[in-house]
Design a protein around this motif. Sequence first.
Motif, PDB file in Angstrom:
ATOM      1  N   LYS A 107       0.823  -1.221   0.000  1.00 22.97           N
ATOM      2  CA  LYS A 107       0.000   0.000   0.000  1.00 22.97           C
ATOM      3  C   LYS A 107       0.853   1.266   0.000  1.00 22.97           C
ATOM      4  CE  LYS A 107      -3.923   0.268   2.137  1.00 22.97           C
ATOM      5  NZ  LYS A 107      -4.956   0.308   3.189  1.00 22.97           N
ATOM      6  N   ASN A 108       2.181   1.086  -0.086  1.00 20.55           N
ATOM      7  CA  ASN A 108       3.111   2.206  -0.040  1.00 20.55           C
ATOM      8  C   ASN A 108       2.883   3.067   1.210  1.00 20.55           C
ATOM      9  OD1 ASN A 108       5.315   3.658  -0.923  1.00 20.55           O
ATOM     10  ND2 ASN A 108       4.080   5.068  -2.137  1.00 20.55           N
ATOM     11  N   ILE A 109       2.806   2.387   2.340  1.00 22.10           N
ATOM     12  CA  ILE A 109       2.643   3.055   3.636  1.00 22.10           C
ATOM     13  C   ILE A 109       3.970   2.989   4.368  1.00 22.10           C
ATOM     14  CG2 ILE A 109       1.526   2.906   5.895  1.00 22.10           C
ATOM     15  CD1 ILE A 109      -0.989   1.935   4.466  1.00 22.10           C
ATOM     16  N   THR A 110       4.377   4.108   4.920  1.00 21.38           N
ATOM     17  CA  THR A 110       5.612   4.180   5.686  1.00 21.38           C
ATOM     18  C   THR A 110       5.269   4.275   7.164  1.00 21.38           C
ATOM     19  OG1 THR A 110       6.632   5.416   3.877  1.00 21.38           O
ATOM     20  CG2 THR A 110       7.737   5.500   6.006  1.00 21.38           C
ATOM     21  N   ILE A 111       5.912   3.447   7.960  1.00 22.62           N
ATOM     22  CA  ILE A 111       5.774   3.539   9.412  1.00 22.62           C
ATOM     23  C   ILE A 111       7.095   4.075   9.941  1.00 22.62           C
ATOM     24  CG2 ILE A 111       5.369   2.304  11.563  1.00 22.62           C
ATOM     25  CD1 ILE A 111       3.872   0.174  10.008  1.00 22.62           C
ATOM     26  N   PHE A 112       7.013   5.105  10.757  1.00 22.43           N
ATOM     27  CA  PHE A 112       8.250   5.704  11.258  1.00 22.43           C
ATOM     28  C   PHE A 112       8.052   6.229  12.677  1.00 22.43           C
ATOM     29  CE2 PHE A 112       5.803   9.096   9.493  1.00 22.43           C
ATOM     30  CZ  PHE A 112       6.104  10.223  10.238  1.00 22.43           C
ATOM     31  N   PHE A 113       9.167   6.408  13.373  1.00 21.15           N
ATOM     32  CA  PHE A 113       9.146   6.985  14.710  1.00 21.15           C
ATOM     33  C   PHE A 113       9.222   8.501  14.604  1.00 21.15           C
ATOM     34  CE2 PHE A 113      10.947   2.737  15.622  1.00 21.15           C
ATOM     35  CZ  PHE A 113       9.992   2.316  16.538  1.00 21.15           C
ATOM     36  N   ARG A 114       8.470   9.168  15.467  1.00 19.02           N
ATOM     37  CA  ARG A 114       8.419  10.637  15.471  1.00 19.02           C
ATOM     38  C   ARG A 114       9.821  11.228  15.618  1.00 19.02           C
ATOM     39  NH1 ARG A 114       7.352  14.456  20.252  1.00 19.02           N
ATOM     40  NH2 ARG A 114       8.036  12.608  21.304  1.00 19.02           N
ATOM     41  N   GLU A 115      10.641  10.587  16.411  1.00 21.71           N
ATOM     42  CA  GLU A 115      12.004  11.060  16.604  1.00 21.71           C
ATOM     43  C   GLU A 115      12.913   9.857  16.793  1.00 21.71           C
ATOM     44  OE1 GLU A 115      12.488  12.171  21.168  1.00 21.71           O
ATOM     45  OE2 GLU A 115      10.807  13.240  20.273  1.00 21.71           O
ATOM     46  N   LYS A 116      14.206  10.116  16.788  1.00 24.13           N
ATOM     47  CA  LYS A 116      15.157   9.036  17.052  1.00 24.13           C
ATOM     48  C   LYS A 116      15.204   8.856  18.559  1.00 24.13           C
ATOM     49  CE  LYS A 116      19.856   7.453  16.165  1.00 24.13           C
ATOM     50  NZ  LYS A 116      19.564   6.209  16.768  1.00 24.13           N
ATOM     51  N   TYR A 117      14.737   7.709  18.996  1.00 24.93           N
ATOM     52  CA  TYR A 117      14.734   7.424  20.428  1.00 24.93           C
ATOM     53  C   TYR A 117      16.023   6.710  20.788  1.00 24.93           C
ATOM     54  CZ  TYR A 117       9.827   8.634  20.173  1.00 24.93           C
ATOM     55  OH  TYR A 117       8.652   9.305  19.975  1.00 24.93           O
ATOM     56  N   ASN A 118      16.656   7.212  21.805  1.00 21.85           N
ATOM     57  CA  ASN A 118      17.863   6.572  22.294  1.00 21.85           C
ATOM     58  C   ASN A 118      17.453   5.513  23.296  1.00 21.85           C
ATOM     59  OD1 ASN A 118      19.540   8.275  20.783  1.00 21.85           O
ATOM     60  ND2 ASN A 118      19.382   9.861  22.341  1.00 21.85           N
ATOM     61  N   ILE A 138      -1.283  -1.232  14.704  1.00 17.30           N
ATOM     62  CA  ILE A 138      -0.583  -1.041  13.429  1.00 17.30           C
ATOM     63  C   ILE A 138      -1.362  -1.699  12.288  1.00 17.30           C
ATOM     64  CG2 ILE A 138       1.520  -1.592  12.138  1.00 17.30           C
ATOM     65  CD1 ILE A 138       3.048  -1.163  14.812  1.00 17.30           C
ATOM     66  N   ASP A 139      -1.884  -2.891  12.529  1.00 18.80           N
ATOM     67  CA  ASP A 139      -2.670  -3.570  11.499  1.00 18.80           C
ATOM     68  C   ASP A 139      -3.883  -2.728  11.104  1.00 18.80           C
ATOM     69  OD1 ASP A 139      -3.198  -5.767   9.758  1.00 18.80           O
ATOM     70  OD2 ASP A 139      -4.697  -6.502  11.171  1.00 18.80           O
ATOM     71  N   ASN A 140      -4.596  -2.191  12.078  1.00 20.36           N
ATOM     72  CA  ASN A 140      -5.743  -1.327  11.775  1.00 20.36           C
ATOM     73  C   ASN A 140      -5.292  -0.057  11.064  1.00 20.36           C
ATOM     74  OD1 ASN A 140      -7.643  -3.067  12.819  1.00 20.36           O
ATOM     75  ND2 ASN A 140      -7.701  -2.084  14.816  1.00 20.36           N
ATOM     76  N   GLY A 141      -4.156   0.491  11.464  1.00 22.33           N
ATOM     77  CA  GLY A 141      -3.625   1.675  10.798  1.00 22.33           C
ATOM     78  C   GLY A 141      -3.344   1.434   9.329  1.00 22.33           C
ATOM     79  N   ILE A 142      -2.892   0.233   9.002  1.00 22.23           N
ATOM     80  CA  ILE A 142      -2.610  -0.118   7.605  1.00 22.23           C
ATOM     81  C   ILE A 142      -3.904  -0.427   6.860  1.00 22.23           C
ATOM     82  CG2 ILE A 142      -1.507  -1.829   6.102  1.00 22.23           C
ATOM     83  CD1 ILE A 142       0.657  -2.087   8.356  1.00 22.23           C
ATOM     84  N   LYS A 143      -4.769  -1.240   7.474  1.00 19.81           N
ATOM     85  CA  LYS A 143      -6.021  -1.657   6.824  1.00 19.81           C
ATOM     86  C   LYS A 143      -6.904  -0.479   6.461  1.00 19.81           C
ATOM     87  CE  LYS A 143      -7.021  -6.085   8.949  1.00 19.81           C
ATOM     88  NZ  LYS A 143      -7.821  -6.732   9.970  1.00 19.81           N
ATOM     89  N   TYR A 144      -7.031   0.464   7.376  1.00 18.06           N
ATOM     90  CA  TYR A 144      -8.000   1.549   7.194  1.00 18.06           C
ATOM     91  C   TYR A 144      -7.322   2.848   6.808  1.00 18.06           C
ATOM     92  CZ  TYR A 144     -10.606  -2.098   9.404  1.00 18.06           C
ATOM     93  OH  TYR A 144     -11.152  -3.317   9.681  1.00 18.06           O
ATOM     94  N   ASN A 145      -6.218   2.740   6.125  1.00 16.98           N
ATOM     95  CA  ASN A 145      -5.470   3.905   5.701  1.00 16.98           C
ATOM     96  C   ASN A 145      -5.399   3.918   4.175  1.00 16.98           C
ATOM     97  OD1 ASN A 145      -3.913   6.162   5.916  1.00 16.98           O
ATOM     98  ND2 ASN A 145      -2.303   5.211   7.120  1.00 16.98           N
ATOM     99  N   PHE A 146      -5.130   5.084   3.645  1.00 15.01           N
ATOM    100  CA  PHE A 146      -5.013   5.236   2.201  1.00 15.01           C
ATOM    101  C   PHE A 146      -3.615   4.849   1.745  1.00 15.01           C
ATOM    102  CE2 PHE A 146      -8.212   8.345   3.529  1.00 15.01           C
ATOM    103  CZ  PHE A 146      -9.278   7.910   2.766  1.00 15.01           C
ATOM    104  N   GLU A 147      -3.510   4.508   0.467  1.00 15.48           N
ATOM    105  CA  GLU A 147      -2.201   4.244  -0.098  1.00 15.48           C
ATOM    106  C   GLU A 147      -1.364   5.511  -0.034  1.00 15.48           C
ATOM    107  OE1 GLU A 147      -2.229   2.367  -3.920  1.00 15.48           O
ATOM    108  OE2 GLU A 147      -3.634   0.821  -3.271  1.00 15.48           O
ATOM    109  N   ASN A 148      -0.058   5.328  -0.053  1.00 18.62           N
ATOM    110  CA  ASN A 148       0.903   6.443  -0.045  1.00 18.62           C
ATOM    111  C   ASN A 148       0.760   7.321   1.198  1.00 18.62           C
ATOM    112  OD1 ASN A 148       1.758   5.644  -2.709  1.00 18.62           O
ATOM    113  ND2 ASN A 148      -0.063   6.670  -3.480  1.00 18.62           N
ATOM    114  N   SER A 149       0.514   6.719   2.333  1.00 12.26           N
ATOM    115  CA  SER A 149       0.394   7.506   3.555  1.00 12.26           C
ATOM    116  C   SER A 149       1.456   7.059   4.556  1.00 12.26           C
ATOM    117  CB  SER A 149      -1.012   7.375   4.137  1.00 12.26           C
ATOM    118  OG  SER A 149      -1.311   6.019   4.361  1.00 12.26           O
TER     119      SER A 149
END
Length: 169
Positions: A107-118, A138-149
Amino acid sequence: EISVLKDREKFRREFIGNISHELKNPIFNIQGYIYSLMHGANKDPKLSKQYLKRTSKNIDRIITIIEDLDTISELEVKDIKTDFKPFDLLELTEDVIELFDEKCKKKNITIFFREKYNGPMNVTGDINRIKQVLVNLIDNGIKYNFENSRIKISFFDMDKNYLVELIIE
């Protein structure tokens, strides 16, 4: 003790109201798609496929809600044993994100951390239960999200607890 019971009853009423609302949305969506298909939209194959895909997503949402309700019921009925041990919340979250690598690529979805956590973010809890929560979020975030988000994960140190936040962008 009476105030505790009243608080629990208030929580239960609010919870049931929230569940009712969560179920109504996908049911009304499904109803609308079926109505449209029955009244002419089925003549357009592209539109029919689009409505059926949306219906399928809404059915998946209902199934997820029901599975969550089953888990809650299990917790209320059974004395489920928890296994509290120290673990690294950041490492667990990274492991869970990795589980969804293929699903995100599709779905071209990127998951990332808001900041670099030490790291590490040492916590004590039932790692399997926490993992289950992270997987569901995370699964719900992917399922119910738009592509390229994007899905942004943040951690907030709340003294003796961590608040985990997922924001869909």
